[in-house]
Motif scaffolding. Structure first.
Motif, PDB file in Angstrom:
ATOM      1  N   THR A 168       0.807  -1.217   0.000  1.00  0.00           N
ATOM      2  CA  THR A 168       0.000   0.000   0.000  1.00  0.00           C
ATOM      3  C   THR A 168       0.840   1.267   0.000  1.00  0.00           C
ATOM      4  OG1 THR A 168      -0.133  -0.055   2.423  1.00  0.00           O
ATOM      5  CG2 THR A 168      -1.893  -1.160   1.207  1.00  0.00           C
ATOM      6  N   ASP A 169       2.115   1.156   0.362  1.00  0.00           N
ATOM      7  CA  ASP A 169       2.989   2.337   0.445  1.00  0.00           C
ATOM      8  C   ASP A 169       3.233   2.911  -0.955  1.00  0.00           C
ATOM      9  OD1 ASP A 169       5.225   4.092   0.627  1.00  0.00           O
ATOM     10  OD2 ASP A 169       5.768   3.156   2.533  1.00  0.00           O
ATOM     11  N   PRO A 170       2.886   4.181  -1.199  1.00  0.00           N
ATOM     12  CA  PRO A 170       3.059   4.788  -2.540  1.00  0.00           C
ATOM     13  C   PRO A 170       4.510   4.764  -3.015  1.00  0.00           C
ATOM     14  CG  PRO A 170       1.649   6.171  -1.163  1.00  0.00           C
ATOM     15  CD  PRO A 170       2.223   5.120  -0.266  1.00  0.00           C
ATOM     16  N   TYR A 176      -7.466  -2.197  -5.948  1.00  0.00           N
ATOM     17  CA  TYR A 176      -7.873  -1.005  -5.204  1.00  0.00           C
ATOM     18  C   TYR A 176      -8.601  -1.419  -3.930  1.00  0.00           C
ATOM     19  CZ  TYR A 176      -6.826   1.458  -9.529  1.00  0.00           C
ATOM     20  OH  TYR A 176      -6.184   1.965 -10.629  1.00  0.00           O
ATOM     21  N   ASN A 217     -11.731   2.269  -0.313  1.00  0.00           N
ATOM     22  CA  ASN A 217     -11.703   3.733  -0.364  1.00  0.00           C
ATOM     23  C   ASN A 217     -11.066   4.275  -1.634  1.00  0.00           C
ATOM     24  OD1 ASN A 217      -9.035   3.085   0.040  1.00  0.00           O
ATOM     25  ND2 ASN A 217      -8.847   4.092   2.031  1.00  0.00           N
ATOM     26  N   LYS A 250      -8.021   3.557  -2.757  1.00  0.00           N
ATOM     27  CA  LYS A 250      -6.561   3.610  -2.702  1.00  0.00           C
ATOM     28  C   LYS A 250      -5.959   2.469  -3.511  1.00  0.00           C
ATOM     29  CE  LYS A 250      -2.683   3.792   0.520  1.00  0.00           C
ATOM     30  NZ  LYS A 250      -2.278   3.742   1.946  1.00  0.00           N
ATOM     31  N   ARG A 251      -4.967   2.805  -4.334  1.00  0.00           N
ATOM     32  CA  ARG A 251      -4.331   1.806  -5.188  1.00  0.00           C
ATOM     33  C   ARG A 251      -3.351   0.943  -4.386  1.00  0.00           C
ATOM     34  NH1 ARG A 251      -0.658   3.868 -10.057  1.00  0.00           N
ATOM     35  NH2 ARG A 251       0.538   4.561  -8.262  1.00  0.00           N
ATOM     36  N   ILE A 252      -3.363  -0.369  -4.649  1.00  0.00           N
ATOM     37  CA  ILE A 252      -2.437  -1.294  -4.016  1.00  0.00           C
ATOM     38  C   ILE A 252      -1.880  -2.241  -5.070  1.00  0.00           C
ATOM     39  CG2 ILE A 252      -3.615  -1.217  -1.783  1.00  0.00           C
ATOM     40  CD1 ILE A 252      -4.892  -3.916  -2.464  1.00  0.00           C
TER      41      ILE A 252
END
Length: 465
Positions: free
Chosen positions: A358-360, A380, A383, A385-387
């Motif tokens: 999950t860390d960008p 995703y 929410n 957020k891209r993973i």
């Protein structure tokens, strides 16, 4: 790591899954129905549900396929100020409007302990690993057993207040009071102090003890004890399971059907041992699942279990005897990665333990590396957020489906095919002499599969011949 003084904390109740409802056995009307706001049960239920379903997205209404009923996933802002020790609250949208919640008893004790002058907030912050779901004698100097007992007695009353608070927000004219609290699941735990900043090392030593012959014998002893004393059925689920990440792994295994035991690192200084009594066990063990009928008896059972398990001596045995030096090798490897490419430590954890990334910054690192990005699949969270998820099989399928044959010469396609054949020798997929046409013999009766209409997915990764 020898000569570590192990300190045992008192047994505590942890999370309790509660179901709060009205006393729906009582009937107020001659015809057997209950009057609510001037309407009968069914009419009132239908009118409320109809109105809420019109605004389904606004109120986060979902459908439980197993119970065939709608429920509202109550947002935290509706209750966290008054009930910070509760979470995962659901309002069942059918008569009698049952409310379920996860009641965190340990966090409730902390709430009261933090208001005393004996709570060491500095030490508390220094040992925290993930969350604040712990309380021990080193954090709370003057341990108040009397307060803890009183809080346990007050749990049903707090549950009724919570239910009234929630129902009044959604159905203001609901006139009946909540009178029944049943236990669906409950956890008890003990934390063991194993030395300042020693919990990670001790836990990994304990992992190797458990997979040793001594550890297997110990687990079998606990399982046999659970089956004979609790009169529970033998569990038919998997045996010891390891999950989590490299630094915070969790060990979980069944004692008997509906009873699970977990070991994990709770703070930098403490190892937690936790026993969970699930819904199935509680239903088989108790004719009535009311809080008063279940809680005290389960607490006695868990006390007896912790005594028989003798965790303090198990920890000493794991610390004083090296069952494997494999961890030291892996630990050195991780230290090397941290000093060279820190991103690779998280990537290795993801590959080993199937954790999403999950860390960008790490996602950008993977995207910038040609070899790595071909092994991960983008997804995703709820929410948005891209993973990235380590899934070579799915990643290779996507790679093949998007392959533009016009951009590559025959040699590249031949090498790709050779890699595939090396990894899948039993598959009857062949490349024709033109170097650009695939043939599948058997299922498709030698029908040619041109690259432009080839739909059959190629499994897993490619290893060059």
């Amino acid at each position: 790591m020898k000569n570590i003084e192990i300190e045992e904390n008192p047994l505590l109740t942890d999370r309790i899954q509660l179901s709060i409802s009205i006393n729906f056995i009582t009937k107020n009307c001659k015809d057997g129905s209950v009057n609510i706001g001037g309407l009968s049960d069914e009419c009132y239920y239908n009118s409320v549900l109809t109105e809420y379903l019109k605004l389904k997205k606004k109120y986060n209404i979902r459908y439980d396929k197993i119970k065939s009923q709608y429920y509202i996933e109550v947002p935290e802002e509706c209750y966290k100020d008054r009930f910070p020790f509760c979470s995962h609250i659901r309002l069942r949208m059918n008569n009698p409007y049952t409310i379920t919640t996860e009641f965190n008893f340990t966090r409730l004790i902390r709430k009261y302990a933090m208001e005393t002058d004996s709570f060491d907030s500095d030490y508390d912050k220094s040992i925290r690993v993930a969350d604040d779901n712990y309380i021990n004698r080193r954090v709370w100097g003057r341990w108040d057993t009397h307060l803890i007992k009183n809080l346990a007695v007050d749990i049903p009353e707090m549950a009724f207040n919570l239910a009234s608070h929630i129902i009044n927000q959604y159905i203001p004219d609901f006139e009946r009071s909540y009178e029944v609290v049943t236990v669906k699941q409950v956890e008890f735990n003990k934390d063991y102090f194993v030395g300042h900043h020693k919990s990670a090392d001790v836990l990994h030593q304990l992992m190797y003890f458990i997979i040793s012959s001594s550890g297997v014998e110990w687990i079998n002893k606990l399982s046999g004890y659970g089956i004979s004393v609790y009169k529970a059925e033998r569990s038919n689920v998997e045996e010891t399971r390891f999950y989590g990440d490299h630094y915070n792994p969790t060990l979980k295994f069944p004692i008997a059907k509906g009873i699970f035991f977990k070991i994990y690192r709770k703070t930098t200084d403490d190892i937690r041992f936790e026993i969970t009594f699930q819904k199935g066990f509680i239903k088989r063990k108790f004719k009535r699942q009311g809080f008063d009928a279940v809680y005290d008896r389960l607490r006695i059972i868990s006390k007896d279990f912790f005594k028989k398990a003798d965790f303090k001596n198990v920890l000493k045995d794991a610390i004083e005897n090296s069952y494997s030096d494999h961890f030291s090798i892996v630990d050195n490897l991780y230290k090397f990665l941290d000093l060279t490419y820190p991103e690779l430590s998280s990537i290795a954890d993801s590959c080993i333990y199937k954790n999403p990334i999950t860390d960008p910054d790490i996602i950008r690192f993977i995207k910038g590396n040609k070899r790595l990005r071909g092994l991960f699949v983008r997804s995703y969270l709820g929410n948005g957020k891209r993973i990235l998820i380590f899934n070579p099989e799915k990643a290779i399928k996507k790679r093949i489906n998007k392959l533009d044959y016009n951009k590559y010469d025959n040699k590249f396609i031949i090498d790709l095919y050779n890699e595939y054949r090396k990894n899948n020798p039993e598959d009857r997929l062949f490349l024709k002499a033109d170097g650009r046409t695939f043939v599948h013999k058997g299922k498709y009766h030698k029908k040619d599969l041109k690259h432009n209409n080839w739909k059959r997915p190629i499994p897993y990764s490619f290893i060059k011949k």
